[in-house]
Each structure stands twice: as structure tokens, then as C-alpha cells.
Design an enzyme around this catalytic site. Sequence first.
Site, PDB file in Angstrom:
ATOM      1  N   ARG A 198       0.882  -1.179   0.000  1.00 30.92           N
ATOM      2  CA  ARG A 198       0.000   0.000   0.000  1.00 30.92           C
ATOM      3  C   ARG A 198       0.909   1.215   0.000  1.00 30.92           C
ATOM      4  O   ARG A 198       1.556   1.522   1.021  1.00 30.92           O
ATOM      5  CB  ARG A 198      -0.923  -0.011   1.218  1.00 30.92           C
ATOM      6  CG  ARG A 198      -1.627   1.313   1.413  1.00 30.92           C
ATOM      7  CD  ARG A 198      -2.782   1.265   2.382  1.00 30.92           C
ATOM      8  NE  ARG A 198      -3.934   0.627   1.771  1.00 30.92           N
ATOM      9  CZ  ARG A 198      -5.174   0.686   2.244  1.00 30.92           C
ATOM     10  NH1 ARG A 198      -5.413   1.359   3.359  1.00 30.92           N
ATOM     11  NH2 ARG A 198      -6.160   0.087   1.633  1.00 30.92           N
TER      12      ARG A 198
ATOM     13  N   HIS B  13      -7.067   0.808  -6.736  1.00 33.60           N
ATOM     14  CA  HIS B  13      -7.351  -0.086  -5.599  1.00 33.60           C
ATOM     15  C   HIS B  13      -8.003  -1.369  -6.134  1.00 33.60           C
ATOM     16  O   HIS B  13      -9.184  -1.632  -5.891  1.00 33.60           O
ATOM     17  CB  HIS B  13      -8.267   0.618  -4.603  1.00 33.60           C
ATOM     18  CG  HIS B  13      -8.263   0.037  -3.219  1.00 33.60           C
ATOM     19  ND1 HIS B  13      -7.521  -1.078  -2.864  1.00 33.60           N
ATOM     20  CD2 HIS B  13      -8.935   0.392  -2.085  1.00 33.60           C
ATOM     21  CE1 HIS B  13      -7.723  -1.349  -1.581  1.00 33.60           C
ATOM     22  NE2 HIS B  13      -8.578  -0.482  -1.091  1.00 33.60           N
TER      23      HIS B  13
ATOM     24  N   GLN C 174      -9.959  -3.898  -3.819  1.00 34.94           N
ATOM     25  CA  GLN C 174     -11.282  -3.408  -3.435  1.00 34.94           C
ATOM     26  C   GLN C 174     -12.293  -3.711  -4.547  1.00 34.94           C
ATOM     27  O   GLN C 174     -13.393  -4.204  -4.284  1.00 34.94           O
ATOM     28  CB  GLN C 174     -11.212  -1.883  -3.202  1.00 34.94           C
ATOM     29  CG  GLN C 174     -12.528  -1.267  -2.805  1.00 34.94           C
ATOM     30  CD  GLN C 174     -12.987  -1.685  -1.411  1.00 34.94           C
ATOM     31  OE1 GLN C 174     -12.230  -1.591  -0.466  1.00 34.94           O
ATOM     32  NE2 GLN C 174     -14.213  -2.160  -1.299  1.00 34.94           N
TER      33      GLN C 174
ATOM     34  N   ASP D  95     -17.240   7.116  -1.889  1.00 35.49           N
ATOM     35  CA  ASP D  95     -15.992   6.956  -1.139  1.00 35.49           C
ATOM     36  C   ASP D  95     -15.729   8.282  -0.419  1.00 35.49           C
ATOM     37  O   ASP D  95     -16.334   9.319  -0.742  1.00 35.49           O
ATOM     38  CB  ASP D  95     -14.850   6.624  -2.129  1.00 35.49           C
ATOM     39  CG  ASP D  95     -13.517   6.349  -1.442  1.00 35.49           C
ATOM     40  OD1 ASP D  95     -13.493   6.171  -0.202  1.00 35.49           O
ATOM     41  OD2 ASP D  95     -12.481   6.314  -2.150  1.00 35.49           O
TER      42      ASP D  95
ATOM     43  N   CYS E 151     -16.445   1.682   0.207  1.00 38.39           N
ATOM     44  CA  CYS E 151     -15.251   0.873   0.497  1.00 38.39           C
ATOM     45  C   CYS E 151     -14.833   0.984   1.956  1.00 38.39           C
ATOM     46  O   CYS E 151     -14.143   0.108   2.462  1.00 38.39           O
ATOM     47  CB  CYS E 151     -14.116   1.300  -0.419  1.00 38.39           C
ATOM     48  SG  CYS E 151     -13.734   3.060  -0.278  1.00 38.39           S
TER      49      CYS E 151
ATOM     50  N   ARG F 269     -13.692  -8.505   0.934  1.00 41.94           N
ATOM     51  CA  ARG F 269     -12.274  -8.275   0.670  1.00 41.94           C
ATOM     52  C   ARG F 269     -11.485  -9.536   1.006  1.00 41.94           C
ATOM     53  O   ARG F 269     -10.558  -9.920   0.288  1.00 41.94           O
ATOM     54  CB  ARG F 269     -11.758  -7.113   1.531  1.00 41.94           C
ATOM     55  CG  ARG F 269     -12.371  -5.748   1.227  1.00 41.94           C
ATOM     56  CD  ARG F 269     -11.860  -5.205  -0.079  1.00 41.94           C
ATOM     57  NE  ARG F 269     -10.413  -5.176  -0.117  1.00 41.94           N
ATOM     58  CZ  ARG F 269      -9.649  -4.219   0.449  1.00 41.94           C
ATOM     59  NH1 ARG F 269     -10.222  -3.176   1.031  1.00 41.94           N
ATOM     60  NH2 ARG F 269      -8.331  -4.272   0.363  1.00 41.94           N
TER      61      ARG F 269
HETATM   62  N1   CP Z   1     -11.302  -0.168   1.947  1.00 37.09           N
HETATM   63  C1   CP Z   1     -10.039  -0.215   2.427  1.00 37.09           C
HETATM   64  O1   CP Z   1      -9.098  -0.469   1.703  1.00 37.09           O
HETATM   65  O2   CP Z   1      -9.944   0.011   3.773  1.00 37.09           O
HETATM   66  P1   CP Z   1      -8.597   0.203   4.623  1.00 37.09           P
HETATM   67  O3   CP Z   1      -8.039   1.533   4.260  1.00 37.09           O
HETATM   68  O4   CP Z   1      -9.034   0.116   6.042  1.00 37.09           O
HETATM   69  O5   CP Z   1      -7.651  -0.913   4.261  1.00 37.09           O
HETATM   70  N1  NVA Z   2      -9.951   6.827  -1.552  1.00 38.17           N
HETATM   71  C1  NVA Z   2      -9.639   6.292  -0.255  1.00 38.17           C
HETATM   72  C2  NVA Z   2      -9.817   4.815  -0.221  1.00 38.17           C
HETATM   73  C3  NVA Z   2      -9.536   4.186   1.114  1.00 38.17           C
HETATM   74  C4  NVA Z   2      -9.689   2.714   1.108  1.00 38.17           C
HETATM   75  C5  NVA Z   2      -8.219   6.666   0.127  1.00 38.17           C
HETATM   76  O1  NVA Z   2      -7.330   6.582  -0.723  1.00 38.17           O
HETATM   77  O2  NVA Z   2      -8.007   7.056   1.267  1.00 38.17           O
END
Ligand code: CP
Ligand code: NVA
Length: 318
Positions: free
Chosen positions: A101, A128, A131, A226, A267, A295
Amino acid sequence: MMHLLSLSDWTREQVEDAVRLAALLKAGPAGYASALRGRILLMMFEKPSLRTRLSFEAAMLQTGGHAIHYDVGGSPLGKGKETLADTARTASRFVGAIMARLYRQSDLVEIARHATVPVINGLTDVEHPCQALGDLLTLRERRGHLAGLKVAFLGDGNNNVTHSLMDACSKTGVNFALACPESREYLPLPEVAERTRRAAAASGARMEVVHDPVEAAAGADAIYTDTWVSYHHGADQKAERTRMLEPFRVTAGVMARAKPDAVFLHCLPAERGAEVAAEVIDGPRSIVFDQAENRLHAQKAVLLRLLNPQYHPQRTPL
Ligand code: CP
Ligand code: NVA
């Protein structure tokens, strides 16, 4: 070497196969508890996470493997003492796969270029894919199929979750309507718009970008939103982003324009009263925690396809 850096790199067949496998795994087939016995996943994080961290770690443990959490901030890479290339080469000597990540998609691509094990995108600023695979599983288990459904996304079009959802829908024949501000900053990245237009032409999906949330929501099977302030945005951007995105909040009024049995998707993490009204996310049409659970199942499917392609689940006899 197969990776999951972007859903746009996978064929429609690979995407649909992963979703089918995820649905089977959710039923707990025979042999599944040891399908990744002895395998190790490195999980590199530059940003916070609840769902991605827990679901990947649980997926490895439930299939007989192990996961290592690695905070990039405190690492030689994060301290500027080691390159992405050397980090990837070294980690590949210890683990069977890397999930990362990161902020930059280009950093993820660089890791994959030098790793000798599969690399999985656990979220970058622009994509992502894990997701989106979980989201396809959620839609399929609700409706029994994917092609021909309509998903409406309200909010920021220039967003990681939006981009990967556009890839997922355009590949699998799911019609997609985005309602976002007209300003360029909130439109999907041009390369994502272009590749999803091509994928949709092949799958038969209809891709729309409009600036009226009611128009996007009309007849939808699912309304999705989101956060307006992503992990990579600064707190100083919150006021301006809220001002621009406020017209796209998912309210009960917007939900009423979708199909009568339409579901609400997010999400997570969510901010009640910002991108979604509390009565919607906490209401009867919200399936955001089923979505979060999926997930786990979708990522098990990804891990199995990347680490143990021979594995074929059989349904456990009841
Ligand atoms: N939806 C998602 O990726 O959540 P987190 O940021 O908690 O991993
Ligand atoms: N768009 C959000 C998604 C989190 C899972 C972010 O990048 O923070």
C-alpha cells in the site's frame, strides 16, 4: 510472473475467474485450510489500513500461511537508505509474495520490476484493484450475475477506488455511471477513461460521466461512494473538497432514484454526514460490512491464483 498491480492488466477471464473462485472459497471448500501452507506474504504499508491489513493477514492465516506487516515509514526504504529495487530483490528472497500500500503507482511498478515474486496492489493514490474485486463479488452474490447491472458512483472521479471500479465494471459488462464535479481535477484520469472506454466496447458495458447525481442514480442496482478526503490528501484540502463534492452526497433522496432493491456500497472508512448521510449507510439498503468481508474472500482468490495456481476448490459436502 503474474502480479495484480492494476485490474487493467488482467483479462476479463482472469477477473471473472477470481470472482468465481472467491465465491467458492467463501463456502469453505475442502483442502482450503492448507492451500497456502508454509507460504509467506510481506505486507508493506506507507498509509493506514484496517480492512486491507486485517483481511490479507486473515487470508494467509486461514489458508495455512503467514503474513509479515512491514511499516515502510520506519524501514531503510522509508528513511531513504535503500532503493525500491533493492528492497524488492531482498524481500523476494524471504517471502512468496508482496502486497504493498503505497502513495505512488510508479513505486509499485518499480517494486514489481525487481521482485522475483508476485506483487499485489493494496492501494495507491490512483488504483485499488483488490477493493474492486471484492466489490464485484458483493454485486454478484446479491444479484446472481454481473453483466447488465448498473453501478452509480457519486463523488470524486479522480480517485483510486473510482478508477479500479471503472476497470472492474468495464471489463465485466457492468454499466457504470459516474456523477462528479465538472472541474478537471475531479474527473477520472484520462488514461483510465480511455482504457475503460476500450474495455467497455469489448464487454458491452455502458460508461457514463455526468454531473447530476440523480441522473447517475436513475435505475441503478448499486449506489457507491468513497471518502472525499483520501489518505493521500492533506487536511488543508478538506474544506475545498467538501465544497466541491457536497452536491454529490448520497442521501435517501438519491437512493430513491435507484431501483427499489438497490444497495448502498462504500469501500470504508466513511464519514457520516459528508459523502453519505448516516441514515443511508446505517440503513437497510447498506451492505457495506458484507462488502468489507468480501475483501477477505476476493484476496484469498488472488493469493491462490498467484501463489498456488494448481489449487481447485471442491465444495465441501454439507
Ligand atoms: N477499503 C479499504 O481499503 O480500507 P482500509 O483503508 O481500512 O484498508
Ligand atoms: N480513496 C480512499 C480509499 C480508502 C480505502 C483513500 O485513498 O483514502
